[in-house]
Design a protein around this motif. Structure first.
Motif, PDB file in Angstrom:
ATOM      1  N   ILE A 343       0.863  -1.359  -0.002  1.00 10.70           N
ATOM      2  CA  ILE A 343       0.408  -0.089   0.174  1.00 10.70           C
ATOM      3  C   ILE A 343       1.066   1.092   0.164  1.00 10.70           C
ATOM      4  N   ALA A 380      -8.693   5.665   6.615  1.00 11.92           N
ATOM      5  CA  ALA A 380      -8.395   4.855   5.542  1.00 11.92           C
ATOM      6  C   ALA A 380      -8.689   3.172   5.834  1.00 11.92           C
ATOM      7  N   ASP A 382      -7.548  -0.645   4.830  1.00 12.29           N
ATOM      8  CA  ASP A 382      -6.367  -1.073   4.295  1.00 12.29           C
ATOM      9  C   ASP A 382      -6.457  -2.442   3.378  1.00 12.29           C
ATOM     10  N   ASN A 384      -6.380  -2.474  -0.050  1.00 14.77           N
ATOM     11  CA  ASN A 384      -6.230  -2.367  -1.330  1.00 14.77           C
ATOM     12  C   ASN A 384      -5.716  -3.397  -2.244  1.00 14.77           C
ATOM     13  N   GLY A 398      -9.727  -0.618  -1.257  1.00 17.93           N
ATOM     14  CA  GLY A 398      -9.249   0.445  -0.388  1.00 17.93           C
ATOM     15  C   GLY A 398     -10.021   1.662  -0.289  1.00 17.93           C
ATOM     16  N   LEU A 416      -2.613   5.720   5.842  1.00 18.10           N
ATOM     17  CA  LEU A 416      -2.446   4.494   5.335  1.00 18.10           C
ATOM     18  C   LEU A 416      -1.936   3.613   6.238  1.00 18.10           C
TER      19      LEU A 416
END
Length: 561
Positions: A343, A380, A382, A384, A398, A416
Motif C-alpha cells: 500500500i 483509511a 487497508d 487495497n 481500499g 495509510l
C-alpha cells in the motif's frame, strides 16, 4: 564451528543466510532479485489479479545466493569452511503452486509452455481464482463444513485449490499437461534432494494444512468425491497428492551430489521440509505460547501457537489452525493482511505525490511523523489488495475518508500506515476473543527494521509494546534453525526447536511502548474504523455512516486546538 543454511524465497527475491548454530550469528548473506517480469512477478495489464513467477528464477537464485553467502562467510571468519554446514532449511511464499510433469519438471521450464503465464508458479498474491474460491466455500459449507472450520470459515483465492481450479477453466491445455501441482515450499527441498518426481515428493504440513484443507481428522486432503463435484478432473488430481504430510522438523532428504556441486557444498547434507516464510519467520523470531509474531513486509502474516493438548475453538476469519505447522507439538495459527508495504509502495510509486523526491518514503515519513494522531482528519481502510483476515474477501478494495482541499500527501501517507495498524489490531482482537492470549508481540521484516514511525503507531494503536526481532533476516534464520533441527545434536545441531531458538534467537534492545495520549485518540479512531470496516465488509451488516466524516472533523479540530 557448525553452521546451517537458510534459503528464504520472498515475493521479489531469494535470500541465503549462513548461520552459526551456537549463537545464531549470521556469517554470510546474499540476495538475488528475480529476473523475470516486473520486480520478479509476471503481470497482466488486462487483469490486475494475475501474479505469476518463473520457477527458473528460483533455481538460479539458490545457486547465486549460496555462492555469495559462502564467499561472504569466508571473508567474515577464517574458521568458516563449507564442510562445516550441517543442515539446510527452506522457506517460500505461499500458497504458490506450480504445475509439473511426470518427472517433477515445472511446465514453465519446457519449451512448449515457456511463454504461457498459466504454466508458471501462481504467486500467493494471484487473485484470479476469486470465483472459484467462492464456489469452494459454498460447496464446502453445504457438504463438508469441517473443511472450512479449520481455515477460518472461508476459502481464499490466495490458496491452492482455487488457483488450480481457475487454471483448469481458463487454461485447460496447461492443466491437462500437468501430472500434479506442487507448492513452491515443497518443490525446492524436493529438487535439492532429488525427490521431485511426483511419486517421491513429500508435501509439507503448513502448506497443505493452511492452504489446501488438509487434516488427518478426515484422511488428509479433501476427498475425491468433494473435489469431483467442483470438476471431475480435480478428483484425478486428488490421487496425486497422497494422504500424508511432513512437519518442518523432518527431512525432505539429503543434498544430491549434483546440487552439492552446483552450490559448492558437501553432498549428503540433510534438507528440512519446506515451510512458508511467515511460519519460519515466526520461528526465527522466537515464537512460543503467548507470543504473537508479526512479519511485516509487502503484506503481513500474524503467527501464534497453542498447545495441542488443550482445547482450542475454531476461529472465524483466520488462515488456518494446523497441528504442527509452525512448531511440533503446537497448533499453528495464521492470520494476516493482504497488503501493507504494498500500500505504501503504491502511494509512493504510482501516485507519486509531489514528484519522485518530495514523494519518497523517507520524505513522507519525516513529515508524517510530525503529525499527531487524528490531526489529518483522515481514515483509511487497508484493503487495497483485499482482506485476508478477518473478512477473507479479496474482492474488497481500499477507501480513504475525510479528504479536503487542504489534505497533504504526508497526511494520506500517515493515514495509510494507521489503517494497517487498525487492521493489525482487528486481528489481535480476533485471537483474544477466542482465547488465544497475546502476552508479547515481536515484529520482524524490513519495515519493522527501518520504519520507527510505523512501529510507534502500531504500539499506540494496539496499546501494546512492540518488540523487534534481533535478526534482519528472520525468515532465513528460521529456515536455518530448521536445518539445525534436522541435522540433530550429534552433528552440532539441536534436538528441539525450543533448544535451537534459545541459542539462536533474540530481540533488539530498542522497543516501542504505547503513549497513553496517542492511544486514547486512536481508540476513538479505531471505533470509526470498525464502523466503516463492518459497513463495507460484513455481508448484511446494517449501519449508518453519517457520523463518520463529522466525527473525524471533530477529532481533527480538537487535536489541532
Amino acid at each position: 564451528m557448525k553452521c546451517t543454511i537458510g534459503l528464504d524465497y520472498g515475493t521479489n527475491s531469494v535470500r541465503c543466510v549462513i548461520v552459526d548454530t551456537a549463537n545464531g550469528r549470521e556469517l554470510g548473506t546474499c540476495v538475488y532479485e528475480y529476473e523475470t517480469g516486473q520486480a520478479g512477478i509476471l503481470l497482466d495489464p488486462a487483469d490486475h489479479n494475475v501474479a505469476r513467477q518463473n520457477p527458473a528464477d528460483y533455481l538460479k537464485g539458490a545457486e547465486v545466493t549460496v555462492a555469495g553467502a559462502i564467499a561472504q562467510a569466508k571473508r567474515a571468519s577464517s574458521a568458516f569452511d563449507p564442510k562445516d554446514i550441517i543442515g539446510i532449511g527452506v522457506d517460500t511464499t505461499g500458497s504458490t503452486p506450480l504445475p509439473v510433469d511426470k518427472t517433477g519438471t515445472p511446465l514453465a521450464m519446457l519449451d512448449a509452455f515457456k511463454g504461457n503465464h498459466n504454466a508458471h508458479a501462481w504467486l500467493w498474491k494471484d487473485h484470479t481464482g476469486c470465483a472459484e474460491a467462492a464456489e469452494i466455500t459454498e460447496l464446502a459449507g453445504k457438504e463438508r463444513p469441517q473443511y472450512l472450520a479449520k481455515c477460518g470459515g472461508t476459502y481464499s483465492s490466495e490458496w491452492f485449490f482455487s488457483k488450480i481450479l481457475n487454471c483448469l477453466r481458463v487454461a485447460p491445455k496447461v492443466y491437462d499437461a500437468a501430472q500434479t501441482w506442487v507448492e513452491h515450499a515443497d518443490w525446492i527441498p524436493a529438487v535439492l534432494t532429488g525427490t521431485d518426481a511426483p511419486d517421491r515428493l513429500r508435501r509439507c504440513r503448513c502448506a497443505a494444512g493452511h492452504k489446501a484443507m488438509f487434516s488427518d481428522a478426515w484422511g488428509g486432503y479433501p476427498d475425491a468425491e468433494f473435489l469431483g463435484r467442483l470438476d471431475p478432473k480435480l478428483a484425478d488430481l486428488r490421487r496425486t497428492l497422497g494422504d500424508r504430510t511432513y512437519a518442518v522438523d523432518e527431512a525432505a532428504g539429503t543434498l544430491t551430489p549434483q546440487w552439492a556441486r552446483r552450490l559448492g557444498l558437501p553432498a549428503g547434507i540433510p534438507v528440512a521440509m519446506g515451510a512458508f516464510d511467515a511460519h519460519l519467520g515466526a520461528v526465527g523470531s522466537g515464537i512460543r505460547r503467548g507470543v504473537l509474531v508479526k512479519i511485516i513486509g509487502t503484506s503481513t502474516c500474524d503467527m501464534a501457537v497453542a498447545p495441542t493438548d488443550e482445547p482450542l475453538p475454531d476461529i472465524p476469519g483466520i488462515c488456518g489452525i494446523v497441528d504442527g505447522s509452525i512448531l511440533p507439538g503446537y497448533y499453528g495459527l495464521e492470520a494476516g493482511q493482504s497488503a501493507v508495504g504494498d500500500i505504501f509502495n503504491w502511494f509512493v510509486n504510482v501516485i507519486q505525490p509531489g514528484g519522485p523526491q518530495a514523494g519518497s518514503h523517507e520524505a513522507l515519513t519525516v513529515k508524517a511523523e510530525a503529525l499527531r494522531p487524528g490531526q489529518s482528519g483522515l481514515l483509511a481502510l487497508d484493503w487495497n489488495n483485499g482482506n485476508r483476515t478477518v473478512l477473507v474477501d479479496q474482492r474488497l478494495t481500499g477507501l480513504l475518508v475525510g479528504q479536503t482541499l487542504h489534505t497533504r500527501p504526508e497526511e494520506i501517507y500517515r493515514a495509510l500506515v494507521e489503517a494497517t495498524a487498525f487492521g493489525a489490531l482487528t486481528i489481535i482482537n480476533r485471537f483474544q476473543e477466542y482465547g488465544v492470549a497475546t502476552h508479547e508481540i515481536v515484529a520482524c521484516g524490513g519495515i519493522s527494521e527501518k520504519n520507527t514511525m510505523l512501529m510507534q503507531i502500531y504500539a499506540d494503536v494496539t496499546g501494546r509494546e512492540m518488540k523487534v526481532s534481533r535478526s534482519a533476516q528472520t525468515c532465513a534464520l528460521g529456515a536455518a534453525i530448521a536445518g539445525a533441527v534436522v541435522a540433530g545434536r550429534a552433528a552440532g545441531g539441536y534436538e528441539t526447536f525450543a533448544d535451537a531458538q534459545k541459542a539462536m534467537c533474540g530481540v533488539k534492545p530498542t522497543t516501542f511502548k504505547p503513549k497513553a495520549d496517542n492511544h486514547a485518540v486512536y481508540q476513538e479512531l479505531y471505533g470509526l474504523y470498525k464502523q466503516v470496516h463492518d459497513a463495507f465488509g460484513v455481508a448484511g451488516h446494517q449501519a449508518a455512516l453519517a457520523n463518520v466524516m463529522k466525527d473525524l472533523l471533530a477529532i481533527k479540530e480538537r487535536v489541532r486546538a
